[in-house]
Design a protein around this motif. Structure first.
Motif, PDB file in Angstrom:
ATOM      1  N   GLN A  94       9.849   5.628  53.799  1.00  0.00           N
ATOM      2  CA  GLN A  94      10.196   4.448  53.006  1.00  0.00           C
ATOM      3  C   GLN A  94      10.088   4.647  51.502  1.00  0.00           C
ATOM      4  O   GLN A  94      10.776   3.975  50.741  1.00  0.00           O
ATOM      5  N   LEU A  95       9.238   5.550  51.078  1.00  0.00           N
ATOM      6  CA  LEU A  95       8.959   5.685  49.650  1.00  0.00           C
ATOM      7  C   LEU A  95       9.675   6.899  49.079  1.00  0.00           C
ATOM      8  O   LEU A  95       9.511   8.019  49.552  1.00  0.00           O
ATOM      9  N   TRP A 148      11.673   2.357  46.422  1.00  0.00           N
ATOM     10  CA  TRP A 148      11.901   2.384  47.866  1.00  0.00           C
ATOM     11  C   TRP A 148      13.198   3.137  48.190  1.00  0.00           C
ATOM     12  O   TRP A 148      14.180   3.055  47.453  1.00  0.00           O
ATOM     13  N   THR A 174      14.681  -0.343  45.623  1.00  0.00           N
ATOM     14  CA  THR A 174      13.831  -1.411  45.073  1.00  0.00           C
ATOM     15  C   THR A 174      12.715  -0.807  44.222  1.00  0.00           C
ATOM     16  O   THR A 174      12.055   0.153  44.622  1.00  0.00           O
ATOM     17  N   TYR A 186       6.360  -8.213  52.621  1.00  0.00           N
ATOM     18  CA  TYR A 186       7.346  -7.176  52.931  1.00  0.00           C
ATOM     19  C   TYR A 186       8.252  -7.576  54.106  1.00  0.00           C
ATOM     20  O   TYR A 186       9.481  -7.539  53.999  1.00  0.00           O
TER      21      TYR A 186
END
Length: 255
Positions: free
Chosen positions: A191-192, A206, A211, A231
């Protein structure tokens, strides 16, 4: 002429006297024998060459510089295998930043085995070139090996920053946030994309939505907790927005 007769002790008294002598002998003999045995053992261990260290073997994966580290072990050859300083040997082996953990095993009477484990990277960092970094903030040189590109990337630092305390503190903040993301159930590898350190502020990027999540410069645990709370609902409403700002108390700003 009358002869003088020797006086004999009654049988019970004589028996008690003999038993007393045997007990006294055992009381004296047992500590003395133990002391002599201990002295002999200590002499053999420390004052003879029977436990002389003749060989130090270094074991590790092919990604570790085993051969060059093995050459640094010569100064301890000839020491006593029991009294050689394992802490000094460990410090020398860990002077290479690719070495994360060192364990030992004595192979009596003359050998010491050193087992090396690699540092485990948790992120990439872009300095002069791209490198890996572990959870303690140690930059791991590639030494020609491939780099795991699936790890999140720490940006905003230069190589000269890592020579100063302020640079080390900034990378420490990035790694603290990364650890909290894992603790709160996020999968940073999936995700990161990026952890950017602009000044002292930490900004997350993200992967799927690009994001930007502004985490700020402190209070990271509470801010990641807030992020975790909003989230799922944000994703259910059509995906993450372009900006999520966590820097303000008791609120999350979404744009």
């Amino acid at each position: 002429m009358r002869t003088r007769k020797s006086r004999r002790l009654p049988p019970p008294m004589a028996r008690r006297l003999r038993e007393k002598k045997r007990v006294s002998f055992r009381v004296w003999f047992t500590p003395a024998a133990a002391a002599l045995a201990l002295a002999a053992i200590l002499y053999a261990v420390f004052l003879t060459g029977f436990f002389r260290l003749d060989e130090i073997c270094v074991h590790g994966s092919r990604n570790l510089p085993v051969e060059s580290l093995r050459e640094k072990m010569d100064e301890w050859v000839g020491a006593n295998v029991f009294t050689v300083s394992l802490s000094d040997i460990r410090e020398t082996l860990k002077s290479d930043p690719t070495v994360g953990r060192v364990t030992f095993r004595r192979r009596l009477p003359h050998r010491l085995d050193c087992y090396l484990r690699e540092r485990e990277p948790v992120a990439l960092i872009i300095l002069d070139t791209m490198a890996e970094v572990d959870a303690a903030g140690v930059v791991i040189p590639s030494n020609g090996r491939s780099i795991d590109i699936d790890l999140p990337v720490i940006t905003g630092l230069a190589a000269k920053d890592m020579e100063e305390d302020s640079g080390k503190e900034r990378i420490g903040k990035a790694l603290e946030v990364l650890g909290l993301l894992k603790e709160f159930g996020f999968s940073p590898a999936e995700q990161l994309s990026e952890i950017n350190i602009t000044g002292d502020d930490v900004i997350l990027v993200w992967i799927d939505s690009s994001t930007r999540v502004k985490v700020g410069r402190d209070g990271f645990e509470e801010r990641i907790r807030k992020f975790r709370a909003v989230y799922s609902s944000l994703r259910e409403r059509g995906g993450l927005p372009g900006l999520i700002d966590l820097r303000f108390d008791r609120q999350v700003i979404v744009r």
